[in-house]
Design an enzyme around this catalytic site. Sequence first.
Site, PDB file in Angstrom:
ATOM      1  N   ASP A 221     -10.860  14.648  46.369  1.00 36.51           N
ATOM      2  CA  ASP A 221     -10.322  15.824  45.567  1.00 36.51           C
ATOM      3  C   ASP A 221      -9.668  17.182  46.782  1.00 36.51           C
ATOM      4  OD1 ASP A 221      -9.921  18.296  43.727  1.00 36.51           O
ATOM      5  OD2 ASP A 221     -11.002  17.067  42.247  1.00 36.51           O
ATOM      6  N   HIS A 244      -6.222  16.483  48.399  1.00 32.37           N
ATOM      7  CA  HIS A 244      -5.179  16.862  46.997  1.00 32.37           C
ATOM      8  C   HIS A 244      -4.554  18.090  48.136  1.00 32.37           C
ATOM      9  CE1 HIS A 244      -6.781  14.156  43.512  1.00 32.37           C
ATOM     10  NE2 HIS A 244      -6.925  13.601  44.472  1.00 32.37           N
TER      11      HIS A 244
END
Length: 332
Positions: A221, A244
């Site tokens: 993430d 991310h």
Amino acid sequence: MAGIFAILLLFLGSSTPGRARTLYGLDHGPSNFDVVRFGAVGNGKRDDSKAFLKAWESVCQSTKPPTMTIPAGKTFLLNPTTFRGPCKSPAINIQVSGNILAPSSISSWGNDQEHWIHFKCVDGLSIQGSGTIDGQGHAWWPIKSAQETHALSFDVCTNLKLRDLHIVNSQQRHIAIHNSNTVYIKGLHINSPEDSPNSDGIHIQSSQHVNVENSFIATGDDCISIGDGTYDVNASKITCGPGHGISVGSLGKDGSRSTAEMIHVKDSFFIGTKNGARIKTWQGGSGFARNIIFENLIFTDVENPIIIDQYYCPNKGCKNQVNVSALISNLP
Ligand SMILES: *[C@@H]1O[C@H](CO)[C@@H](O)[C@H](O)[C@H]1NC(C)=O
């Protein structure tokens, strides 16, 4: 000019000059608390939580700046544990030379699945050392949990320093900084597989004066996420990927008011990430994301190098809330 003054005042007001001086050059005699002396075994199988808590009690009662030592060459199994302050010494050192392991099965956790290693209300805390802190997240990744789980979390900690730690395979978030002030993070290695869900590297929320530098972050993430209530947060010399990217937000979920201000991300590499520099806000919220600088970032094989998304909707199916007729009727 007035703005700069305000920041300077805040900074001075929140740190005590005397504290910084006592952090280093410690007398390692009676103020050194080795967890093994408190009954920790470190064979990676026996639960050492109670021994850690006993050591912590002495650490927290010590008036001389104490060092809690987690010795090298051993692996300590730790169930979810909260290390609570306030403590007597204004400076507390934790030396992580050995490894720390989470229980591999979720059933070892109680009802509270929010925290694994949790520090609360501890001022002047420094945690350093190159031991590995392993969240053994494999059991967690396939399930969809409603609660957010954090491997290493800090709540209401002023003058916090984290250095050189290796944190791997977190259940979800690796590090969470909440309600904290004057935080210095350097030289961390954070590592989880690309397909581990919600495994943010470092999440910062409701916190001020946070500096993260020289760290390697590879997760499933955000490498760093900077959430609501943040002010004066810097990240530099970060190597991010997979992951991310470095995000401000998400802000304004469920119509909430959120703020993020004075954020500076610079001199960083993004390699094979989904996003690079991102700001994400939900529809329907209020507040602001302002005074944000992304500077000197290098993107290699990045899907969305720069993305400012005011329609953040990670799980799809968010209705467009823009009131088109109101917009049209307001046209000149
Ligand atoms: C962040 O960087 C700015 C300069 O860009 C500096 O003025 C500020 O003190 C830094 N904040 C922290 C917490 O390091």
